[in-house]
Design an enzyme around this catalytic site. Structure first.
Site, short mmCIF file in Angstrom:
data_model
loop_
_atom_site.label_atom_id
_atom_site.label_comp_id
_atom_site.label_asym_id
_atom_site.label_seq_id
_atom_site.Cartn_x
_atom_site.Cartn_y
_atom_site.Cartn_z
CB CYS A 98 -0.93 0.02 1.23
SG CYS A 98 -2.15 -1.43 1.24
CG HIS A 154 -6.21 2.14 -0.42
ND1 HIS A 154 -5.04 2.32 -0.90
CD2 HIS A 154 -5.96 1.14 0.62
CE1 HIS A 154 -4.11 1.78 -0.37
NE2 HIS A 154 -4.65 0.85 0.76
CB CYS A 202 -1.49 1.36 7.82
SG CYS A 202 -2.99 1.07 6.78
#
Length: 395
Positions: free
Chosen positions: A92, A352, A382
């Site tokens: 991510c 996202h 995160c």
């Protein structure tokens, strides 16, 4: 050896598409090429031959984004073939990792001008089939989805580490006693801030729609949602007593983002005023199941390197993987004013697209600092498997 100042001159991104939505028919390498070309076209005084490298984040890389999607983007965007490209993967955090690596190369004098960004098409992430250990197995074979999360997990990994991302968010909710109502309220605020920002034209200067696709605004924003509507959704990971739902978690998405980074010489070549200057970055690790709290220490370290505190921040883009994860981080930063966090909405509303999100955050901070005229901003995410990544920008 002296360390050079690094400036962000510009940042662009696509509207973020929902899973199976408006951008699902667009290949990820084409999405990446689109933002690279748009970014370069916005600085017509800059000779593309001067771009020393292109860094792109990509979390999956199992489908059409294989074979170094950064280099594919360079070629598909029509940049000179002399411009190289490298793809980086920090899950991510990949897009932000690309920005940090580009900034580091410029700071050390290895580059003067660089493009950094990220891309992900979760809609087009393929199923993969493992190669058998011996030829021609007689039994059925398993396909694995590469869209999100653990797959082909090493059996040596402790079971506690390999829980689903959603269960990891539930663990953080347990740790900080976060209620379903708190998480839903956080999600609702994300949608309202995002819708208001779009209505005010605050994204007009950074979003570049993909030609031929009818999508000019982030596709997952729910203008009309309410606490009542969110409360009707069932828990997604713990059927009994769970608090994490599809409504208070980030969706699956498609999109791309890119930034132009330069040193002083490169800045003169663009003939432009920078949006912001790169100040410091940090990366940290944490237990994999508590991945959502990864930013906690990374942010503290980045601020320490920059010689800044939470009180110095004027804007903070924190990736909203889950409301529980974001609220857990905020609970561990009591010095932080939550009103400056994600002022234009976060990933729960905007989306996202894994490899692109970090670049989107960095670009958002840079544009917000430029709009304010001065200040200190921070982007943080995160990262699955237990990491946190943070970048401090100033103007």
């Amino acid at each position: 050896m002296s360390i050079r100042d690094v400036y962000i001159v510009d940042a662009v991104r696509t509207p973020i598409g929902k899973f199976g939505g408006a951008l699902a028919a667009v290949r990820p390498d084409d999405l990446a090429a689109h933002v690279v070309k748009a970014l370069v076209d916005r600085s017509p005084a800059l000779d593309p031959e001067r771009i020393d490298d292109v860094y792109f984040g990509d979390a999956n890389g199992a489908g059409e984004d294989n074979r170094d999607v950064a280099r594919m983007a360079v070629l598909l965007a029509g940049l000179p073939v002399s411009v190289p490209g490298v793809t980086v993967n920090r899950l991510c955090g990949s897009g932000l990792e690309a920005v940090i690596q580009a900034a580091r190369a410029i700071a050390l004098g290895d580059a003067s001008v660089a493009v950094a960004g990220g891309v992900e098409s979760m809609s087009r992430a393929p199923w993969v089939l493992q190669k058998p250990e011996r030829a021609f197995p007689a039994g059925h074979q398993q396909l694995y989805s590469t869209t999100l999360g653990w797959r082909m997990t090493n059996p040596r990994m402790p079971a506690d580490w390999t829980v689903s991302l959603g269960e990891g968010a539930e663990l953080i909710a347990d740790k900080h006693a976060l209620t379903r109502e708190q998480q839903d309220a956080f999600a609702l605020a994300s949608h309202r801030k995002a819708a208001e920002a779009w209505a005010k034209g605050l994204y007009d200067g950074e979003v570049v729609p993909y030609e031929g696709v009818d999508l000019v605004r982030d596709e997952c924003i729910r203008d009309s949602t309410s606490l009542e509507a969110l409360a009707k959704l069932k828990p997604a990971f713990r059927p009994e007593g769970g608090t994490v739902t599809a409504g208070n978690a980030s969706p699956l998405n498609d999109g791309a983002a890119a930034l132009l980074l330069v040193d002083e010489e490169g800045l003169r070549a663009t003939g432009r005023e920078p949006l912001a200057r790169v100040r410091a970055s940090a990366v940290t690790g944490i237990e994999p199941q508590l991945f959502g709290l990864g930013p906690v220490e990374a942010v503290r370290r980045a601020l320490g390197k920059a010689g800044r505190s939470f009180a110095d921040l004027t804007t903070f883009e924190l990736n909203e993987a889950f409301a529980a994860q974001s609220l857990g981080c905020l609970a561990e930063w009591p010095e932080l004013d939550p009103e400056i966090v994600n002022p234009r909405g976060g990933a729960i509303a905007l989306g996202h697209p894994l490899g692109a999100s970090g670049a989107r955050l960095a670009g958002a901070v840079a544009h917000q600092l430029a709009a304010a005229g001065s200040g200190t901003g921070l982007a943080a995410l995160c990262i699955g498997v237990g990491q946190g990544l943070a970048l401090v920008l100033e103007r």
